[in-house]
Design a protein around this motif. Structure first.
Motif, PDB file in Angstrom:
ATOM      1  N   MET A   1      34.084  25.810  54.362  1.00  0.00           N
ATOM      2  CA  MET A   1      33.387  27.050  54.068  1.00  0.00           C
ATOM      3  C   MET A   1      32.452  26.813  52.878  1.00  0.00           C
ATOM      4  N   ALA A   2      31.220  27.234  53.008  1.00  0.00           N
ATOM      5  CA  ALA A   2      30.262  27.058  51.933  1.00  0.00           C
ATOM      6  C   ALA A   2      30.628  27.944  50.747  1.00  0.00           C
ATOM      7  N   ARG A   3      30.467  27.413  49.571  1.00  0.00           N
ATOM      8  CA  ARG A   3      30.745  28.163  48.351  1.00  0.00           C
ATOM      9  C   ARG A   3      29.563  29.085  48.067  1.00  0.00           C
ATOM     10  N   ILE A   4      29.857  30.287  47.650  1.00  0.00           N
ATOM     11  CA  ILE A   4      28.841  31.253  47.260  1.00  0.00           C
ATOM     12  C   ILE A   4      28.837  31.297  45.739  1.00  0.00           C
ATOM     13  N   ASP A   5      27.698  31.096  45.141  1.00  0.00           N
ATOM     14  CA  ASP A   5      27.581  31.124  43.687  1.00  0.00           C
ATOM     15  C   ASP A   5      27.540  32.576  43.226  1.00  0.00           C
ATOM     16  N   ILE A   6      28.710  33.088  42.881  1.00  0.00           N
ATOM     17  CA  ILE A   6      28.832  34.501  42.534  1.00  0.00           C
ATOM     18  C   ILE A   6      29.943  34.652  41.499  1.00  0.00           C
ATOM     19  N   SER A   7      29.825  35.650  40.656  1.00  0.00           N
ATOM     20  CA  SER A   7      30.828  35.868  39.607  1.00  0.00           C
ATOM     21  C   SER A   7      31.804  36.974  40.014  1.00  0.00           C
ATOM     22  N   GLU A   8      32.904  37.021  39.313  1.00  0.00           N
ATOM     23  CA  GLU A   8      33.870  38.099  39.547  1.00  0.00           C
ATOM     24  C   GLU A   8      33.243  39.457  39.261  1.00  0.00           C
ATOM     25  N   ASP A   9      32.431  39.547  38.212  1.00  0.00           N
ATOM     26  CA  ASP A   9      31.779  40.814  37.879  1.00  0.00           C
ATOM     27  C   ASP A   9      30.835  41.261  38.996  1.00  0.00           C
ATOM     28  N   GLU A  41      42.281  51.951  42.614  1.00  0.00           N
ATOM     29  CA  GLU A  41      43.243  50.927  43.030  1.00  0.00           C
ATOM     30  C   GLU A  41      42.798  50.267  44.327  1.00  0.00           C
ATOM     31  N   HIS A  42      42.283  51.058  45.263  1.00  0.00           N
ATOM     32  CA  HIS A  42      41.793  50.496  46.521  1.00  0.00           C
ATOM     33  C   HIS A  42      40.655  49.513  46.248  1.00  0.00           C
ATOM     34  N   GLU A  43      39.707  49.914  45.428  1.00  0.00           N
ATOM     35  CA  GLU A  43      38.578  49.048  45.105  1.00  0.00           C
ATOM     36  C   GLU A  43      39.041  47.771  44.402  1.00  0.00           C
ATOM     37  N   ALA A  44      40.006  47.890  43.515  1.00  0.00           N
ATOM     38  CA  ALA A  44      40.531  46.705  42.822  1.00  0.00           C
ATOM     39  C   ALA A  44      41.197  45.755  43.814  1.00  0.00           C
ATOM     40  N   LYS A  45      41.935  46.313  44.775  1.00  0.00           N
ATOM     41  CA  LYS A  45      42.596  45.469  45.774  1.00  0.00           C
ATOM     42  C   LYS A  45      41.570  44.766  46.656  1.00  0.00           C
ATOM     43  N   VAL A  46      40.545  45.494  47.086  1.00  0.00           N
ATOM     44  CA  VAL A  46      39.502  44.894  47.916  1.00  0.00           C
ATOM     45  C   VAL A  46      38.746  43.830  47.120  1.00  0.00           C
ATOM     46  N   ALA A  47      38.486  44.090  45.850  1.00  0.00           N
ATOM     47  CA  ALA A  47      37.823  43.086  45.008  1.00  0.00           C
ATOM     48  C   ALA A  47      38.698  41.835  44.891  1.00  0.00           C
ATOM     49  N   ILE A  54      36.191  34.317  48.469  1.00  0.00           N
ATOM     50  CA  ILE A  54      34.968  33.638  48.025  1.00  0.00           C
ATOM     51  C   ILE A  54      35.247  32.597  46.950  1.00  0.00           C
ATOM     52  N   LEU A  55      36.007  32.980  45.952  1.00  0.00           N
ATOM     53  CA  LEU A  55      36.236  32.105  44.795  1.00  0.00           C
ATOM     54  C   LEU A  55      37.555  31.344  44.869  1.00  0.00           C
ATOM     55  N   ARG A  56      38.333  31.654  45.905  1.00  0.00           N
ATOM     56  CA  ARG A  56      39.674  31.084  46.068  1.00  0.00           C
ATOM     57  C   ARG A  56      40.568  31.399  44.868  1.00  0.00           C
ATOM     58  N   LYS A  57      40.358  32.578  44.318  1.00  0.00           N
ATOM     59  CA  LYS A  57      41.142  33.032  43.170  1.00  0.00           C
ATOM     60  C   LYS A  57      42.388  33.748  43.675  1.00  0.00           C
ATOM     61  N   PRO A  58      43.568  33.315  43.247  1.00  0.00           N
ATOM     62  CA  PRO A  58      44.790  34.007  43.668  1.00  0.00           C
ATOM     63  C   PRO A  58      44.838  35.432  43.105  1.00  0.00           C
TER      64      PRO A  58
END
Length: 131
Positions: A1-9, A41-47, A54-58
């Motif tokens: 999967m191609a990495r997308i250059d994007i931040s958490e913010d 809370e829904h938005e935080a979960k979807v984020a 995208i970032l493979r962040k647990p």
């Protein structure tokens, strides 16, 4: 999967803007309103979902397929509408390269969800299975 250059913010911003649109959308708004009690809370979960995808962040714990199947009010056409609205937000909030990469990922995930949620409820050719 191609990495997308994007931040958490940036992910947080896109998710927030998207759900602002969803709440006012004539088709999607009522579907989400029937299930979402706590929008932040829904938005935080979807984020967290997107940060994982995208970032493979647990940090995301859930099953989108299971949630969408259990909703009971997800119908044909909703995924394409959801994706069209999501694409509008991506183009408005991100660079073209970021929007294109994230959109491609969202469309792959959307196709999988559509197959697992909606298409399992229809016969070949999209004929609904009556229960």
């Amino acid at each position: 999967m191609a990495r997308i250059d994007i931040s958490e913010d940036e992910i947080d911003r896109v998710v927030t803007r998207f759900y602002e649109r969803v709440r006012g959308h004539s088709m999607l708004g009522p579907v989400f309103a029937a299930h979402v009690e706590d929008w932040p809370e829904h938005e935080a979960k979807v984020a967290r979902f997107w940060k994982n995808a995208i970032l493979r962040k647990p940090g995301y714990d859930g099953s989108p397929m299971q949630v969408h199947r259990a909703a009971g009010n997800v119908r044909p056409g909703m995924f394409s509408t959801w994706l069209a609205e999501f694409d509008k937000v991506l183009r408005a909030e991100l660079s073209p390269a970021q929007a294109e990469g994230w959109s491609a990922l969202a469309h792959r995930i959307g196709m999988s969800l559509r197959q697992g949620v909606v298409e399992r409820e229809t016969f070949s050719g999209g004929i609904p299975k009556l229960k």
